[in-house]
Design a protein around this motif. Structure first.
Motif, PDB file in Angstrom:
ATOM      1  N   ARG A 113       0.832  -1.199   0.000  1.00 27.12           N
ATOM      2  CA  ARG A 113       0.000   0.000   0.000  1.00 27.12           C
ATOM      3  C   ARG A 113       0.872   1.257   0.000  1.00 27.12           C
ATOM      4  O   ARG A 113       0.562   2.245  -0.674  1.00 27.12           O
ATOM      5  CB  ARG A 113      -0.936  -0.001   1.211  1.00 27.12           C
ATOM      6  N   ALA A 114       1.959   1.222   0.771  1.00 27.80           N
ATOM      7  CA  ALA A 114       2.863   2.372   0.811  1.00 27.80           C
ATOM      8  C   ALA A 114       3.506   2.601  -0.548  1.00 27.80           C
ATOM      9  O   ALA A 114       3.649   3.751  -1.000  1.00 27.80           O
ATOM     10  CB  ALA A 114       3.940   2.154   1.879  1.00 27.80           C
ATOM     11  N   PHE A 115       3.896   1.516  -1.215  1.00 26.21           N
ATOM     12  CA  PHE A 115       4.480   1.647  -2.547  1.00 26.21           C
ATOM     13  C   PHE A 115       3.468   2.258  -3.512  1.00 26.21           C
ATOM     14  O   PHE A 115       3.806   3.154  -4.298  1.00 26.21           O
ATOM     15  CB  PHE A 115       4.925   0.279  -3.052  1.00 26.21           C
ATOM     16  N   LEU A 116       2.215   1.804  -3.439  1.00 29.25           N
ATOM     17  CA  LEU A 116       1.171   2.320  -4.312  1.00 29.25           C
ATOM     18  C   LEU A 116       0.927   3.797  -4.045  1.00 29.25           C
ATOM     19  O   LEU A 116       0.786   4.593  -4.979  1.00 29.25           O
ATOM     20  CB  LEU A 116      -0.115   1.514  -4.101  1.00 29.25           C
ATOM     21  N   LEU A 117       0.890   4.191  -2.753  1.00 25.48           N
ATOM     22  CA  LEU A 117       0.656   5.588  -2.412  1.00 25.48           C
ATOM     23  C   LEU A 117       1.820   6.467  -2.862  1.00 25.48           C
ATOM     24  O   LEU A 117       1.621   7.535  -3.446  1.00 25.48           O
ATOM     25  CB  LEU A 117       0.442   5.732  -0.903  1.00 25.48           C
ATOM     26  N   THR A 118       3.058   6.027  -2.597  1.00 28.36           N
ATOM     27  CA  THR A 118       4.232   6.802  -2.998  1.00 28.36           C
ATOM     28  C   THR A 118       4.290   6.940  -4.512  1.00 28.36           C
ATOM     29  O   THR A 118       4.604   8.014  -5.050  1.00 28.36           O
ATOM     30  CB  THR A 118       5.514   6.140  -2.481  1.00 28.36           C
ATOM     31  N   LEU A 119       4.003   5.847  -5.206  1.00 24.76           N
ATOM     32  CA  LEU A 119       3.954   5.873  -6.667  1.00 24.76           C
ATOM     33  C   LEU A 119       2.941   6.901  -7.157  1.00 24.76           C
ATOM     34  O   LEU A 119       3.219   7.687  -8.071  1.00 24.76           O
ATOM     35  CB  LEU A 119       3.589   4.483  -7.178  1.00 24.76           C
ATOM     36  N   ALA A 120       1.749   6.915  -6.527  1.00 25.32           N
ATOM     37  CA  ALA A 120       0.701   7.847  -6.940  1.00 25.32           C
ATOM     38  C   ALA A 120       1.096   9.290  -6.662  1.00 25.32           C
ATOM     39  O   ALA A 120       0.755  10.195  -7.437  1.00 25.32           O
ATOM     40  CB  ALA A 120      -0.609   7.504  -6.226  1.00 25.32           C
ATOM     41  N   VAL A 121       1.823   9.528  -5.555  1.00 29.69           N
ATOM     42  CA  VAL A 121       2.262  10.885  -5.230  1.00 29.69           C
ATOM     43  C   VAL A 121       3.215  11.408  -6.297  1.00 29.69           C
ATOM     44  O   VAL A 121       3.072  12.543  -6.781  1.00 29.69           O
ATOM     45  CB  VAL A 121       2.927  10.910  -3.837  1.00 29.69           C
ATOM     46  N   VAL A 122       4.200  10.594  -6.678  1.00 27.75           N
ATOM     47  CA  VAL A 122       5.135  11.011  -7.733  1.00 27.75           C
ATOM     48  C   VAL A 122       4.389  11.168  -9.061  1.00 27.75           C
ATOM     49  O   VAL A 122       4.649  12.102  -9.834  1.00 27.75           O
ATOM     50  CB  VAL A 122       6.280   9.997  -7.869  1.00 27.75           C
ATOM     51  N   ASP A 123       3.462  10.265  -9.318  1.00 31.81           N
ATOM     52  CA  ASP A 123       2.666  10.336 -10.533  1.00 31.81           C
ATOM     53  C   ASP A 123       1.875  11.644 -10.588  1.00 31.81           C
ATOM     54  O   ASP A 123       1.762  12.258 -11.655  1.00 31.81           O
ATOM     55  CB  ASP A 123       1.716   9.128 -10.567  1.00 31.81           C
ATOM     56  N   ASP A 124       1.318  12.072  -9.440  1.00 27.47           N
ATOM     57  CA  ASP A 124       0.581  13.336  -9.395  1.00 27.47           C
ATOM     58  C   ASP A 124       1.492  14.510  -9.726  1.00 27.47           C
ATOM     59  O   ASP A 124       1.078  15.456 -10.403  1.00 27.47           O
ATOM     60  CB  ASP A 124      -0.047  13.536  -8.010  1.00 27.47           C
ATOM     61  N   LEU A 125       2.735  14.474  -9.233  1.00 26.11           N
ATOM     62  CA  LEU A 125       3.681  15.541  -9.552  1.00 26.11           C
ATOM     63  C   LEU A 125       3.933  15.605 -11.052  1.00 26.11           C
ATOM     64  O   LEU A 125       3.901  16.689 -11.654  1.00 26.11           O
ATOM     65  CB  LEU A 125       5.001  15.315  -8.813  1.00 26.11           C
ATOM     66  N   ILE A 126       4.162  14.455 -11.663  1.00 26.65           N
ATOM     67  CA  ILE A 126       4.401  14.427 -13.111  1.00 26.65           C
ATOM     68  C   ILE A 126       3.171  14.926 -13.856  1.00 26.65           C
ATOM     69  O   ILE A 126       3.270  15.677 -14.839  1.00 26.65           O
ATOM     70  CB  ILE A 126       4.778  13.007 -13.561  1.00 26.65           C
ATOM     71  N   ALA A 127       1.985  14.533 -13.361  1.00 30.81           N
ATOM     72  CA  ALA A 127       0.742  14.954 -14.017  1.00 30.81           C
ATOM     73  C   ALA A 127       0.576  16.465 -13.982  1.00 30.81           C
ATOM     74  O   ALA A 127       0.200  17.091 -14.983  1.00 30.81           O
ATOM     75  CB  ALA A 127      -0.454  14.269 -13.349  1.00 30.81           C
TER      76      ALA A 127
END
Length: 460
Positions: A187-201
């Motif tokens: 879950r932490a990996f998924l959340l961290t991934l989504a946070v970086v993804d939001d920055l790129i977005a």
């Protein structure tokens, strides 16, 4: 006390070669989180899970409304409210949801990103490398898949960014609906991934979907951000001061031609997210705790209500799989996201000699990578930004986002269910607190030198 599990935090693994000067043990990937980080994660994901269920509900309501009472749905979407002077804010409700409510979502994303870099999983380069590489590959490969699919005649390459986003709330909503237990490390990996993804977005939106820049308005918005930062760093408190200032910054950013959601993420990034002077929570964490329910429970579901209402007919579904643009979105989400995230993580782990938690397998990461292909909220936003003057293409792109996200959810659910019994056992081990002292047994041991003590105190 319970014996320590084999998936201790990588930085706390005792090295049997420490006294001999031999090569240290390989760094572990997806290991046990520190207790403060685990508690933060649990609270954040609880709110996002509830928001994900509301998001799913809003999307279903939008589809029913748009297909059963289409005229009523369109009239509500295009109903205009707001002042026309001085900043041209007489906008349809659809635009208020897209530009206004999603700014709250990106404000929370900005705080999450800042916190991850100063106090979370991204604070050290070694820990940040894998999720950052995974997120970058998870953005690049869907764009490449879309571009290849649309490289021939009749394609629309301008929609390349649509399948690049990950929707953490939708993903968690799917997990809640299918009752899938997922260990905290995944879950932490998924959340961290989504946070970086939001920055790129948000970078993609700011760079590629901003036009007609008015520098006077942009300059005033930046000046407002500086004032926002100065007041915050001086310890000034009071929502009655910061909320009006935030609204002015947002309005100026909207007027400048830069997408208004950039104001949200910028204000989130300037908040202080590290603790000082014995603080229990940093100001950024406190504000995030207050605003996250508003984002997950209202802003994102209302946006979904106004954005997900596309007409679903047999011909529309056929078009998704036979026309280059929507097919590129579906393949980008289902294939590009999955292969990009999984492949990027595997390669990064291979070249950095990171060792996977022995209680997990690469198949688990592949399932989570598929779950990350759900790109609902930001993908719907980019669908509107990519084709602002062509509602037909925009609706076709939205239909592809819905179908692609649904396919990712179905495939991920199947893969996760295969391992759900194992996940349930891991979660029970993580949560077991036999002495009732509020600290799970995995963080305790009679030996005070055991690294779990440092994890429990957040000194990992």
């Amino acid at each position: 006390m319970a014996s320590p599990p084999p998936h201790d935090h990588p930085s706390d693994q005792p090295s049997e070669h420490a006294s001999t000067g031999a090569t240290p043990q390989r760094r572990q990937f997806l290991g046990l989180l520190s207790l403060p980080e685990r508690r933060y994660l649990t609270e954040a994901l609880r709110t996002e899970t509830v928001g994900g269920i509301l998001l799913l509900t809003a999307a279903i309501v939008a589809l029913i409304w748009a297909n059963v009472w289409p005229h009523a749905y369109e009239s509500v979407l295009h109903h205009t409210v707001g002042p026309s002077v001085p900043l041209h804010l007489n906008l349809p409700l659809e635009a208020w949801a897209k530009d206004g409510l999603l700014s709250i979502f990106f404000f929370v994303a900005g705080i999450e990103l800042k916190r991850e870099f100063v106090a979370g999983e991204l604070r050290t380069p070694s820990a940040a490398l894998l999720p950052v590489v995974a997120a970058v590959c998870g953005v690049a490969l869907p764009a490449i898949v879309f571009a290849v699919t649309n490289s021939g005649g009749g394609g629309h390459p301008g929609g390349w960014a649509i399948p690049t986003a990950t929707d953490i709330a939708f993903a968690l909503g799917v997990l809640a609906v299918v009752s899938s237990h997922l260990p905290s490390a995944l879950r932490a990996f998924l959340l961290t991934l989504a946070v970086v993804d939001d920055l790129i977005a948000i970078l993609i939106i700011a760079i590629f979907y901003s036009s007609g820049i008015k520098f006077w308005a942009l300059g005033l918005a930046l000046a407002g951000l500086v004032l926002f930062w100065f007041l915050h760093r001086r310890g000034v408190h009071g929502w009655y001061l910061f909320v009006p200032l935030a609204l002015v910054i947002w309005a100026l950013m909207h007027e400048s031609g830069v997408h208004a959601t950039v104001a949200g993420v910028a204000m989130g990034l300037v908040l202080r997210c590290h603790r000082e002077g014995g603080e229990e929570h940093s100001p950024g964490e406190h504000i995030e705790h207050l605003v996250r329910p508003l984002s997950a429970g209202l802003a994102v579901p209302v946006f979904a209500l106004f954005a997900a209402g596309v007409t679903i007919t047999p011909s529309a579904i056929r078009d998704v799989f036979t026309q280059a643009m929507p097919l590129g979105i579906v393949l980008g989400l289902l294939v590009g996201k999955t292969v990009g995230i999984f492949g990027g993580t595997w390669l990064a782990a291979r070249f950095t000699r990171a060792e996977l938690n022995p209680q997990l397998s690469w198949a688990d990461l592949f399932a989570v990578s598929t779950l990350a292909g759900i790109g609902f909220t930001v993908s719907l936003l980019i669908s509107e930004l990519a084709f602002p003057d062509n509602p037909t293409l925009s609706d076709r792109a939205k239909a592809a986002v819905l179908i692609g996200s649904l396919l990712c959810a179905v495939v991920a659910t199947f893969l996760l269910k295969l391992r759900n019994r194992h996940y349930r056992q891991l979660c029970e081990e993580e949560d077991l607190d036999s002495d009732g002292d509020g600290i799970p047994d995995v963080y305790q041991r009679d030996d005070p030198a055991w690294p779990g003590h440092r994890l429990a105190e957040g000194r990992a």
